[in-house]
Design an enzyme around this catalytic site. Structure first.
Site, PDB file in Angstrom:
ATOM      1  N   ASP A 483       0.781  -1.181  -0.021  1.00 37.57           N
ATOM      2  CA  ASP A 483       0.164   0.016   0.045  1.00 37.57           C
ATOM      3  C   ASP A 483       0.935   1.306   0.135  1.00 37.57           C
ATOM      4  O   ASP A 483       0.437   2.203  -0.390  1.00 37.57           O
ATOM      5  CB  ASP A 483      -0.639   0.038   1.308  1.00 37.57           C
ATOM      6  CG  ASP A 483      -2.097  -0.744   1.331  1.00 37.57           C
ATOM      7  OD1 ASP A 483      -2.697  -1.030  -0.170  1.00 37.57           O
ATOM      8  OD2 ASP A 483      -2.506  -1.078   2.182  1.00 37.57           O
TER       9      ASP A 483
HETATM   10  C1  GLC Z   1      -0.420   2.368   6.144  1.00 37.23           C
HETATM   11  C2  GLC Z   1       0.206   1.458   6.577  1.00 37.23           C
HETATM   12  C3  GLC Z   1       0.297   0.222   5.704  1.00 37.23           C
HETATM   13  C4  GLC Z   1      -1.333  -0.097   5.501  1.00 37.23           C
HETATM   14  C5  GLC Z   1      -1.978   1.121   5.078  1.00 37.23           C
HETATM   15  C6  GLC Z   1      -3.455   0.876   4.637  1.00 37.23           C
HETATM   16  O1  GLC Z   1      -0.074   3.133   5.165  1.00 37.23           O
HETATM   17  O2  GLC Z   1       1.555   1.924   6.832  1.00 37.23           O
HETATM   18  O3  GLC Z   1       0.689  -0.943   6.239  1.00 37.23           O
HETATM   19  O4  GLC Z   1      -1.445  -0.913   4.612  1.00 37.23           O
HETATM   20  O5  GLC Z   1      -1.908   2.196   5.993  1.00 37.23           O
HETATM   21  O6  GLC Z   1      -4.354   1.301   5.608  1.00 37.23           O
HETATM   22  C1  GLC Z   2      -1.201  -3.616   5.779  1.00 34.72           C
HETATM   23  C2  GLC Z   2      -2.575  -3.647   4.759  1.00 34.72           C
HETATM   24  C3  GLC Z   2      -2.306  -4.538   3.498  1.00 34.72           C
HETATM   25  C4  GLC Z   2      -1.064  -4.326   2.980  1.00 34.72           C
HETATM   26  C5  GLC Z   2       0.035  -4.457   3.786  1.00 34.72           C
HETATM   27  C6  GLC Z   2       1.328  -3.871   3.177  1.00 34.72           C
HETATM   28  O1  GLC Z   2      -1.111  -4.980   6.405  1.00 34.72           O
HETATM   29  O2  GLC Z   2      -3.602  -4.046   5.783  1.00 34.72           O
HETATM   30  O3  GLC Z   2      -3.352  -4.548   2.641  1.00 34.72           O
HETATM   31  O4  GLC Z   2      -0.892  -5.238   1.957  1.00 34.72           O
HETATM   32  O5  GLC Z   2      -0.157  -3.643   4.832  1.00 34.72           O
HETATM   33  O6  GLC Z   2       1.309  -2.487   2.763  1.00 34.72           O
END
Ligand code: GLC
Ligand code: GLC
Length: 812
Positions: A483
């Site tokens: 993400d």
């Molecule tokens: C923040 C977190 C990440 C997560 C994203 C989505 O960017 O660092 O881990 O996946 O939020 O809510």
């Molecule tokens: C968080 C989010 C997931 C994402 C991950 C890596 O765990 O929930 O959707 O893939 O971060 O960014």
């Protein structure tokens, strides 16, 4: 340093020092009523939705961090103590917290009185039951006062901590004997109330927080407990609470048991009131009746234990390795269930008021859970698919109460659709239930626009095929699995979210090698489903797309010694030796090797060697290296994290199993096992002081080598790490893998291993599997016998439900 130990026979982690490096928590309930409970009794309860139906209050960013929760005070003379040490923090003669499967028990002993509280949510019950047992282990009579205490949340956990000008005037309670009812807003639009009761006459009660605590006291020394006299306060606004006061006398050697129930009930519009202004308590009374005696509580507790025996009986391992057995048989499967239930909503790192269910998260959570309760996985798949758009795109998240896509975050994460294929395939592999593919499922919850679930899978695949970039690789969109790799974002405004800011993807060349690998794996999976359901042409079409993708990856995604991570907006490489920071990433190397891309040419082996050389650390495989040391607007959030944390150079545990599986694809059992062990909680127990989070569950991330404290974990419990690790160890290391037409046994182990035994319930039959490794190989099956008859394949057939079969597998 350890703070407790594993009690595998009871399936418990036993904490013997209350001052753990961070609150070590557990979850109660897996159906409708849920609670979080820490090793000192902290945490909160809610009904179904952690944001909208919060029963008890929790304070974020509090000092000390884990305050409030369920408080019990034992008063003997002037000494006041708590069975879970907190909130009093009076030194105990003995303390023990046992976290088990959906229950926790706290034990405190002081001056010859032993207090034990068992907390659990009974099956099919909208309540948390707390059984307090008090034992006098001295030869003198003990005269005690017991105070209970919880603080109500005004239902909406978000407005509860913001809108005080309203909140301080709305609170309402009712008191009926030993039951305290919380009925804030029940008089107008709410159809629900909560209650807290005890099954014995009380000496008094309190329902107004300040009357109980005193305005200038904390939880550790409430005014009422200090004086020993309840004030029988009735809350009108301010902060309603519930506290009982009981006088208890214990003869030498005597034990007395009290049952407290914290419950939730809903009433229809017509039956809301018993008489004007007095709530109808019928439902509460029914529940209280079910738990009116300690014996009834014990029965319900035994039923919960049996429930878990059955769930865990589906896959059980005897490997001779204590730590591996305990993770596979108990804690990893337990965490898969909890993550399936809670997604990323409520933990000590997630507020429960933020996110809904993630499209990709929930699909991945399925793969480690589906064998436990396939029916629930089936429902979840349909729910998730119902939020998908007709073109295959997806809302990134949806809300569990409404099952609708979340407009705030929207869509455009181009990996999302593919996870639906993997989630569905893992369900069909487990159950053989192809009928799910023919279910009618709406697009975007629109009843006028529907297709079969199979159609949903087709558009998922096509969404990638229709969104390829200049190198024939998948366009990344807002972001792929990571993400935080926001290649079309270019954000300079600290007040905007990287995930929701305008997606400047027009003219973008940003492509993802992670999605490419994922596409190859899920495209083949999809083709498999097609073949099983007589859709040969469609299978051919899918496989042609897969072949083209494999070619594009080989041509444009290979960097010489590993797979590139992505091309950015301008077409520049990411995760390449040409970069100075972020030269190599885990995700693309995981997925492209899982897909076996370029296996013949030696790409997989080379890529995995590069991962070992450049990303491996004593605490697991890091996400990228070298970590970004400054902000790159063209890469987005990933570079907003200081080096060594989160998606920028931490060990992001979720993706470590991708490499483990990749290693098994090329038969390197030692490597797969080494990676498995490195991030496995049971092996980290010895470094608990550094690791910080619970030694019985995975955490989302462990700080990487660039961080101030490498090895320090964060974000435990709710993470896709649980399901991926269970999937990797059970299906690829132990190699017991459900197929559409059977159960394959094809392990990939360290050569020194002698073998192992697994009992697997699969489609109603029981497979007692014994794997031996007399020639000490890592991979390969030489001989299989089923019920003493030689078999021709390591894919075992599907047997009659109810039958049991002995399977011998000799590696070689
Ligand atoms: C923040 C977190 C990440 C997560 C994203 C989505 O960017 O660092 O881990 O996946 O939020 O809510
Ligand atoms: C968080 C989010 C997931 C994402 C991950 C890596 O765990 O929930 O959707 O893939 O971060 O960014």
């Amino acid at each position: 340093m350890q703070f407790g130990y594993f009690d595998d026979r009871n399936r418990e982690y036993v904490i013997t020092d209350p001052q753990t490096p961070w609150p070590w928590i557990n979850y109660l309930g897996t159906e409708d009523f849920f609670s979080l409970i820490s090793n000192t009794g902290g945490g909160y309860a809610f009904y179904r939705d952690a944001k909208y139906r919060r029963l008890t209050r929790y304070r974020y960013n509090n000092v000390p961090m884990d305050s409030g929760g369920r408080c019990f005070y034992v008063r003997e003379g002037d000494t006041v103590w708590s069975p879970g040490w907190k909130p009093c923090k009076t030194a105990l003669d003995r303390y023990e917290c046992r976290h088990g499967l959906n229950y926790t028990s706290l034990l405190g002993e002081k001056n010859g009185v032993v207090a034990r509280v068992l907390f659990f949510v009974p099956l099919k019950t909208h309540a948390e039951v707390q059984k307090l047992s008090l034992t006098n282990v001295t030869s003198a009579v003990k005269t005690l006062k017991i105070f209970s205490f919880i603080e109500w949340c005004l239902w909406n956990a978000s407005t509860d901590m913001e809108n005080f000008q309203r909140n301080f005037s709305t609170g309402e309670v009712e008191i009926g004997g030993s039951v305290i009812y919380h009925k804030t807003e029940y008089r107008e639009r709410r159809n629900h109330y909560a209650y807290y009761s005890v099954n014995a006459p009380v000496e008094g009660f309190d329902t107004d927080r300040e009357s109980f605590l005193g305005l200038y006291n904390g939880w550790e020394e409430p005014q009422v407990v200090k004086t020993g006299v309840p004030s029988c306060s009735v809350a009108h606004g301010w902060s309603p609470v519930a506290s009982h006061c009981l006088a208890v006398e214990l003869q030498p050697g005597e034990t007395k048991e009290l049952v407290f129930v914290l419950g939730y009930a809903e009433n229809g519009e017509q039956e809301k009131w018993e008489s004007p202004g007095i709530i109808n308590k019928k439902k509460a009374r029914e529940t209280l009746d079910r738990f009116s005696t300690a014996a009834r509580v014990d029965e319900a507790f035994a039923a919960l234990r049996t429930h878990w025996d059955q769930l865990l009986g589906v896959f059980s391992l005897r490997s001779g390795n204590e730590k591996l057995d305990r993770m596979v048989n108990i804690w990893n499967q337990y965490q898969c269930m909890i993550t399936f239930c809670f997604s990323r909503s409520a933990s000590f790192f997630e507020s429960g008021i933020g996110r809904g269910m993630g499209f990709r998260d929930s699909n991945q959570d399925l793969i480690g859970f589906v064998h436990q309760i396939p029916e629930r996985a089936r429902e979840r798949i349909i729910d998730i698919a119902s939020t998908q758009f007709a073109d295959g795109g997806c809302y990134h998240q949806y809300q569990p109460l409404t099952r609708r896509g979340n407009n705030d975050i929207g869509g455009g994460f181009n990996d999302d659709p593919l996870w639906l294929i993997l989630g569905t395939a893992s369900y069909v592999r487990e159950t053989g239930d192809f009928s799910i593919l023919e279910e009618t499922v709406p697009f975007d919850n629109n009843p006028d626009q529907t297709g079969s679930l199979f159609d949903h899978l087709s558009v998922s695949l096509d969404h990638v095929v229709n969104n390829l970039g200049p190198h024939g690789l998948p366009l990344i969109g807002r972001a792929d699995w990571n993400d935080c790799l926001n290649l079309n974002c270019f954000s300079h405004d600290p007040d905007e979210s990287f995930q929701t800011t305008e997606n400047k993807s027009e003219g973008t060349q940003a492509e993802s090698l992670m999605i490419a690998g994922l596409f190859v794996v899920s495209g083949r999976e999809y083709a498999g489903l097609c073949l099983e359901t007589g859709r040969e042409k469609e299978a051919e079409r899918a496989l042609a797309g897969v072949d083209r993708m494999v070619e594009s990856v080989k041509r444009h995604g290979w960097d010489g010694a590993w797979f590139l991570r992505a091309y950015d907006y301008s077409g520049n490489k990411i995760g390449s030796r040409e970069n100075t920071e972020g030269r190599i990433f885990i995700e693309s190397n995981g997925w492209c090797t899982m897909a076996g891309i370029g296996k013949e040419e030696g790409y997989c082996e080379k890529a995995l060697d590069s991962v070992a050389e450049q990303l491996d650390s004593p605490y697991g495989i890091m996400l990228n290296q070298p970590a970004y040391t400054r902000y790159y607007p063209e890469y987005g959030e990933i570079s907003s994290y200081p080096p060594g944390y989160k998606e920028n150079g931490a060990v992001f545990c979720h993706n470590n199993p991708w490499i483990m599986i990749g290693e098994t694809v090329i038969g390197r059992g030692e490597k797969a096992w080494e990676y498995y062990r490195k991030i496995c909680p049971a092996w980290l127990e010895e470094i608990s002081a550094l690791h910080k989070t619970e030694p019985y569950v995975y955490a989302q991330m462990i700080a990487g080598t660039d961080a101030a404290r490498p090895g320090e974990a964060k974000n435990s419990w709710l993470t896709g790490t649980a399901s991926w690790n269970f999937y990797a160890v059970s299906q690829y290391i132990l190699g017991i893998r459900p197929e559409y037409r059977g159960l394959t046994v094809d392990p990939c182990l360290p050569a020194a291993w002698e073998g192992f035994e697994v009992t697997r319930r699969f489609r109603g039959a029981t497979y007692c599997i014994r794997v031996t490794n007399p020639n000490h190989v890592s991979k390969g099956v030489a001989r299989v016998t089923i019920d003493e008859k030689p078999a021709t394949s390591c894919c075992l057939p599907v047997f009659e439900p109810g039958t049991t079969h002995r399977v011998e597998v000799e590696m070689g």
